[in-house]
Design an enzyme around this catalytic site. Structure first.
Site, PDB file in Angstrom:
ATOM      1  N   TYR A 148       0.823  -1.210   0.000  1.00 58.42           N
ATOM      2  CA  TYR A 148       0.000   0.000   0.000  1.00 58.42           C
ATOM      3  C   TYR A 148       0.859   1.263   0.000  1.00 58.42           C
ATOM      4  O   TYR A 148       0.447   2.295   0.497  1.00 58.42           O
ATOM      5  CB  TYR A 148      -0.914   0.010   1.225  1.00 58.42           C
ATOM      6  CG  TYR A 148      -1.878  -1.149   1.311  1.00 58.42           C
ATOM      7  CD1 TYR A 148      -2.230  -1.890   0.183  1.00 58.42           C
ATOM      8  CD2 TYR A 148      -2.443  -1.519   2.523  1.00 58.42           C
ATOM      9  CE1 TYR A 148      -3.111  -2.959   0.255  1.00 58.42           C
ATOM     10  CE2 TYR A 148      -3.337  -2.585   2.607  1.00 58.42           C
ATOM     11  CZ  TYR A 148      -3.662  -3.301   1.459  1.00 58.42           C
ATOM     12  OH  TYR A 148      -4.543  -4.354   1.547  1.00 58.42           O
ATOM     13  N   HIS A 209      -2.755 -16.512   6.483  1.00 63.91           N
ATOM     14  CA  HIS A 209      -1.369 -16.863   6.131  1.00 63.91           C
ATOM     15  C   HIS A 209      -0.421 -15.669   6.235  1.00 63.91           C
ATOM     16  O   HIS A 209       0.792 -15.842   6.154  1.00 63.91           O
ATOM     17  CB  HIS A 209      -1.304 -17.512   4.749  1.00 63.91           C
ATOM     18  CG  HIS A 209      -1.480 -16.571   3.604  1.00 63.91           C
ATOM     19  ND1 HIS A 209      -1.065 -16.880   2.318  1.00 63.91           N
ATOM     20  CD2 HIS A 209      -2.027 -15.330   3.521  1.00 63.91           C
ATOM     21  CE1 HIS A 209      -1.343 -15.872   1.507  1.00 63.91           C
ATOM     22  NE2 HIS A 209      -1.927 -14.932   2.215  1.00 63.91           N
TER      23      HIS A 209
END
Length: 319
Positions: A148, A209
């Site tokens: 991001y 995960h």
């Protein structure tokens, strides 16, 4: 080939050594727009026309096109005027931006983010942590900082995740009878800090995960608390074999979790343990062969049993 020949000419070692070359050829052809141009043209094109259309050198483009032919991403037709190139069917379906099943965005994420992190795999193994600081100058304590790092990169990452879901999403949802659930919440955002609304079913796709066991337990406990009685959670993850001998794709994904996140890929038993620790029960696993190593769990809160399933998309033969 016999074992003696294998040792005299280690073909598998050569193939492994060249693996990253294959990936980068495909990524480069996608990034330059080779497959899109050929699809839009509606006819085979010579290499110089493709080079001109994509503002590339004629020499470089010719080599790239020929490599794509060797990888069966392109087909070539020899004519009196020279070689004419066209997309193969698989490239039209998965490597062009306009296709409903396009994997273009996930290819760009792999090329521009994952590929750079993997340059520091040796450091990741030595240090036991992700390598965003070396790759992007982002703190290793902020595993999503690189993904991001700009609005553009965030949109690319999200588009990449959607592109994978365009292939396997329908099969995941079709594997279960979700008709009893009228309130379904797809978990996303800053779920550790934001409140989680009440719902009957929560979908956690490729989330656990990313995190270590403690954070997974923290998140699942939060989901359990918000979940209505008789509700459940659907986990979409890649599963390792119980002895962790494979699938190789999931083993590689787990290495990717090392260089990019705080998490790892897990076995069905390990995910079940996390779910049970949060209070969920009646966990089952089902495997298909749609996409190797994708998996899902469906676990129910409380003792109400409505044939809950856990679902795994594929045994091994892909960020």
């Amino acid at each position: 080939m016999g074992s003696t020949e294998d040792l005299d000419y280690p073909q598998i070692i050569v193939q492994y050594s060249n693996g990253f070359l294959i990936s980068k050829v495909m990524f480069t052809a996608c990034e330059l727009g080779v497959f899109d141009l050929l699809q839009e043209s509606g006819k085979p094109l010579p290499s110089d026309a493709i080079a001109a259309g994509l503002s590339a050198s004629t020499m470089g483009m010719k080599r790239l096109l020929d490599a794509c032919v060797g990888l069966k991403l392109l087909a070539v037709e020899m004519t009196q005027e020279g070689a004419l190139y066209r997309n193969t069917e698989i490239s039209n379906i998965y490597l062009t931006k306009s296709s409903p099943k396009s994997q273009y965005h996930i290819m760009m994420y792999y090329s521009n983010t994952v590929y750079l992190c993997w340059q520091y795999l040796t450091d990741a193994v030595r240090e036991g942590r992700n390598q965003y600081e070396k790759a992007f100058g982002v703190s290793s304590k902020d595993p999503f900082g690189a993904m991001y790092r700009s609005d553009e990169e965030m949109l690319k990452f999200m588009a990449g995740q959607n592109s994978v879901w365009s292939i396997c999403g329908r099969d995941v949802l079709a594997a279960f009878d979700l008709s009893p659930f009228t309130q379904i919440y797809d978990l996303g955002g800053d779920f550790f800090n934001d409140s989680i609304p009440e719902a009957e079913l929560y979908i956690l796709s490729k989330i656990l995960h990313d995190w270590d066991d403690d954070k997974c337990k923290q998140l699942l406990a939060k989901v359990y608390k918000a979940c209505k009685p008789g509700g459940g959670v659907l986990l979409v993850e890649s599963l390792l074999n119980e002895d962790k001998s494979g699938p190789v794709e999931t083993q590689l994904y787990s290495m990717n979790m090392l260089v990019q996140t705080e998490g790892k890929e897990r076995t069905a038993a390990e995910y079940s343990k996390l779910l049970e620790a949060a209070g969920f029960g009646v966990i089952q696993v089902k495997r298909t062969v749609i996409l190797s190593s994708f998996s899902c769990h469906l676990a129910y809160i409380s003792g109400k049993i409505c044939h809950p399933l856990s679902f795994s998309l594929g045994q091994s033969s892909l960020l």
